[in-house]
Design an enzyme around this catalytic site. Sequence first.
Site, PDB file in Angstrom:
ATOM      1  N   GLY A  98    -176.663  19.858  38.549  1.00 13.17           N
ATOM      2  CA  GLY A  98    -174.778  20.625  38.111  1.00 13.17           C
ATOM      3  C   GLY A  98    -174.729  20.892  39.605  1.00 13.17           C
ATOM      4  O   GLY A  98    -174.683  20.392  40.388  1.00 13.17           O
ATOM      5  N   CYS A 125    -182.112  17.262  41.295  1.00 12.30           N
ATOM      6  CA  CYS A 125    -181.489  17.840  41.833  1.00 12.30           C
ATOM      7  C   CYS A 125    -181.444  19.644  41.471  1.00 12.30           C
ATOM      8  O   CYS A 125    -181.746  20.156  42.533  1.00 12.30           O
ATOM      9  CB  CYS A 125    -180.211  16.904  41.572  1.00 12.30           C
ATOM     10  SG  CYS A 125    -178.334  17.428  42.994  1.00 12.30           S
ATOM     11  N   TYR A 126    -180.177  19.445  40.910  1.00  9.80           N
ATOM     12  CA  TYR A 126    -180.281  20.581  40.779  1.00  9.80           C
ATOM     13  C   TYR A 126    -181.012  21.796  40.435  1.00  9.80           C
ATOM     14  O   TYR A 126    -181.569  22.386  40.790  1.00  9.80           O
ATOM     15  CB  TYR A 126    -178.233  21.815  40.372  1.00  9.80           C
ATOM     16  CG  TYR A 126    -178.841  22.763  39.673  1.00  9.80           C
ATOM     17  CD1 TYR A 126    -178.151  23.644  41.281  1.00  9.80           C
ATOM     18  CD2 TYR A 126    -179.095  23.680  38.797  1.00  9.80           C
ATOM     19  CE1 TYR A 126    -177.766  25.501  40.918  1.00  9.80           C
ATOM     20  CE2 TYR A 126    -178.780  25.002  38.255  1.00  9.80           C
ATOM     21  CZ  TYR A 126    -178.127  25.228  39.593  1.00  9.80           C
ATOM     22  OH  TYR A 126    -178.070  26.943  39.448  1.00  9.80           O
ATOM     23  N   HIS A 212    -180.444  11.293  42.008  1.00 10.52           N
ATOM     24  CA  HIS A 212    -180.716  10.530  40.831  1.00 10.52           C
ATOM     25  C   HIS A 212    -180.837   9.641  40.574  1.00 10.52           C
ATOM     26  O   HIS A 212    -180.368   8.747  40.881  1.00 10.52           O
ATOM     27  CB  HIS A 212    -179.240  10.797  40.376  1.00 10.52           C
ATOM     28  CG  HIS A 212    -178.374  12.300  40.986  1.00 10.52           C
ATOM     29  ND1 HIS A 212    -177.870  12.990  39.872  1.00 10.52           N
ATOM     30  CD2 HIS A 212    -178.138  12.914  41.406  1.00 10.52           C
ATOM     31  CE1 HIS A 212    -177.556  14.435  39.996  1.00 10.52           C
ATOM     32  NE2 HIS A 212    -177.635  14.171  41.141  1.00 10.52           N
ATOM     33  N   GLU A 214    -181.111   8.340  36.781  1.00 10.42           N
ATOM     34  CA  GLU A 214    -180.217   7.889  36.007  1.00 10.42           C
ATOM     35  C   GLU A 214    -179.846   7.127  36.410  1.00 10.42           C
ATOM     36  O   GLU A 214    -178.747   6.067  35.392  1.00 10.42           O
ATOM     37  CB  GLU A 214    -180.323   8.912  34.834  1.00 10.42           C
ATOM     38  CG  GLU A 214    -178.602   9.972  35.694  1.00 10.42           C
ATOM     39  CD  GLU A 214    -179.218  10.756  37.019  1.00 10.42           C
ATOM     40  OE1 GLU A 214    -180.036  10.664  37.359  1.00 10.42           O
ATOM     41  OE2 GLU A 214    -178.750  12.087  36.994  1.00 10.42           O
ATOM     42  N   ASP A 270    -169.568   3.694  12.077  1.00  7.49           N
ATOM     43  CA  ASP A 270    -170.653   4.522  11.998  1.00  7.49           C
ATOM     44  C   ASP A 270    -170.196   4.901  10.974  1.00  7.49           C
ATOM     45  O   ASP A 270    -171.512   5.028  10.032  1.00  7.49           O
ATOM     46  CB  ASP A 270    -169.187   5.512  12.331  1.00  7.49           C
ATOM     47  CG  ASP A 270    -169.340   5.361  14.303  1.00  7.49           C
ATOM     48  OD1 ASP A 270    -170.063   4.451  14.727  1.00  7.49           O
ATOM     49  OD2 ASP A 270    -169.055   6.315  15.091  1.00  7.49           O
ATOM     50  N   LYS A 412    -173.620   4.804  20.287  1.00  5.90           N
ATOM     51  CA  LYS A 412    -172.913   3.692  19.817  1.00  5.90           C
ATOM     52  C   LYS A 412    -173.313   2.689  19.234  1.00  5.90           C
ATOM     53  O   LYS A 412    -173.946   2.089  18.345  1.00  5.90           O
ATOM     54  CB  LYS A 412    -171.643   4.036  20.580  1.00  5.90           C
ATOM     55  CG  LYS A 412    -170.909   2.385  18.854  1.00  5.90           C
ATOM     56  CD  LYS A 412    -169.715   3.382  18.102  1.00  5.90           C
ATOM     57  CE  LYS A 412    -168.809   2.643  18.072  1.00  5.90           C
ATOM     58  NZ  LYS A 412    -168.565   3.910  16.564  1.00  5.90           N
TER      59      LYS A 412
END
Length: 556
Positions: A98, A125-126, A212, A214, A270, A412
């Site tokens: 963040g 991280c944060y 990170h 991700e 959807d 999605k």
Amino acid sequence: MDAMGPDATHRVAASGDVEVAAYLEIAQEREGRAATPEPGERRGGADAIVILDFGSQYSRLIARRIREQRVYCELLPHDATREAIASLNVKGIVLSGGPASVWEPGAPMAPGWVFDLGVPVLGICYGMQLLAHQLGGVVAPGREREYGYAAIHQEGPKSALFAGLDDEIPVWMSHGDRIDAMPAGFRSLAYSGNSPIAAMTNDKGLFGIQFHPEVAHTPQGKEMLRNFALEVCGCAGDWTPRNFVADAVERVRTQVGSGRVICALSGGVDSAVTAMLVHHAIGGQLTCIFVNNGLLRREEAERVRAVFQRHLGLNLLYVNASERFLSALRGVTDPEEKRRRIGNEFIAVFDEEAAALGEVDFLAQGTLYPDVIESQTPESSASHKIKTHHNVGGLPERMRMELVEPLRYLFKDEVRAVGEELGMPPEVLYRQPFPGPGLAIRIMGEVTHEKLETLRACDWIVMDEIKRDGLYDRLWQSFAVLTDTKTVGVMGDQRTYQHVAAIRAVTSDDAMTADWARLPYDTLARISARIVNEAPSVNRVVYDITSKPPGTIEWE
Ligand code: XMP
């Protein structure tokens, strides 16, 4: 949950589907009927990882990476209460990154329950700095901001978090503060040039990493998140489309009982998957309503009926309201006014059809997880309204139905996987998005029968050529626009004075930004030649080379 403001309309549509159902959703949310399910209704007893979101632009990515390991994962605001996770079988917590610094006044902290649950925690991280700060370590401003690639070096006994990884691991860093002293009981797992403590752990299963995992720039980040979810937290990794369908079917049955459900089918992904799933669960108790607003592509209404009614066996009520929509649009040239009238007309038609069905208890709709996430993040609602997508008036009082939203926690691509599991054809699951207001926002100026026919002809040719050249799946959208401009041309020996058609083709990941597609000249040449030959009253074709921003994808 915060009710979605008008800006939310842009976000709903930004998921890029034809969701006419979103008209209804927005109308309901406006009236304070936010569709928050009761705890316990979310998904069966799958092992879950909860991410507390401290505002990182990558938080969503963490959720996606963990779900790719077939582990159910939810993203919650950083101040979520323990009750918010009561219905989940939580096996681990992630504290996201963040923008804040732990030293800032009012900096968000991890709630105390995180440490009382007795499950592993991964601070990223944060999130790592919070672990250090809240558990008695020292966080200090780094001498310089560490941003970009770095190499971390493992030290000490190998940790399960890094199982199978080399001693030196390339990672992506983006932080200012750093850990100077770990809390009691922690040991360092790795260091980098700028971060003497780039990863740390204790024997209670708390982990902090300064980088990170991700993002794609940390090539082995996926393995780390898999290690965390499967090895450290012990998740089973059994959250598959098949299990999801089995759970969702059970939940729909429990929620609906012997009640009647309606669903607005648009032809988009959807609402289609929602309808199939609900149909799977309760069969004939579901009635789908498909409104032909007269603004559809050529043969679209027939296609929807063929696929959903005949092929997939849904109980489909087809309503041809074309003339109604066209008279509502007569004389209207302003883009916002067009959208408003189409939205209002849709609600009116849907309401009448639903009322004619008699007692209906539930409304099924295809709300997806990105919309849920957006609506629980108040800061993001400040974005400036660009277009009124589904911005319509409230639903009539008698349409107070309970919502059935089986896809509410899916992204999605997960919806598509569920659709495949349900045996739905790829033409339905991998269609390019088409906007709710349809061709009306691709015809500049007044919408008339003649212009619609012209645009349908142009649109058909674009699709035909794009598919022929194998480009369809590589483009986010590709379509034609009918401008209100006329130009002089020559056909044979005759002077012509006719309309200009524009071609729009874009690539995009999420419709929030888009790049104009570098279509092959040969494809463009064939499209152009065919349009001036086959489409009535068009004598010139131009290609739109504007990206988004500054252009939007649609012209109106
Ligand atoms: P824009 O034009 O805002 O479009 O760049 C972004 C994406 O949203 C689609 N779009 C809509 N979808 N109802 C929808 O369901 C709408 O009113 C609407 N307007 C735009 C557009 O096709 C693109 O994918």
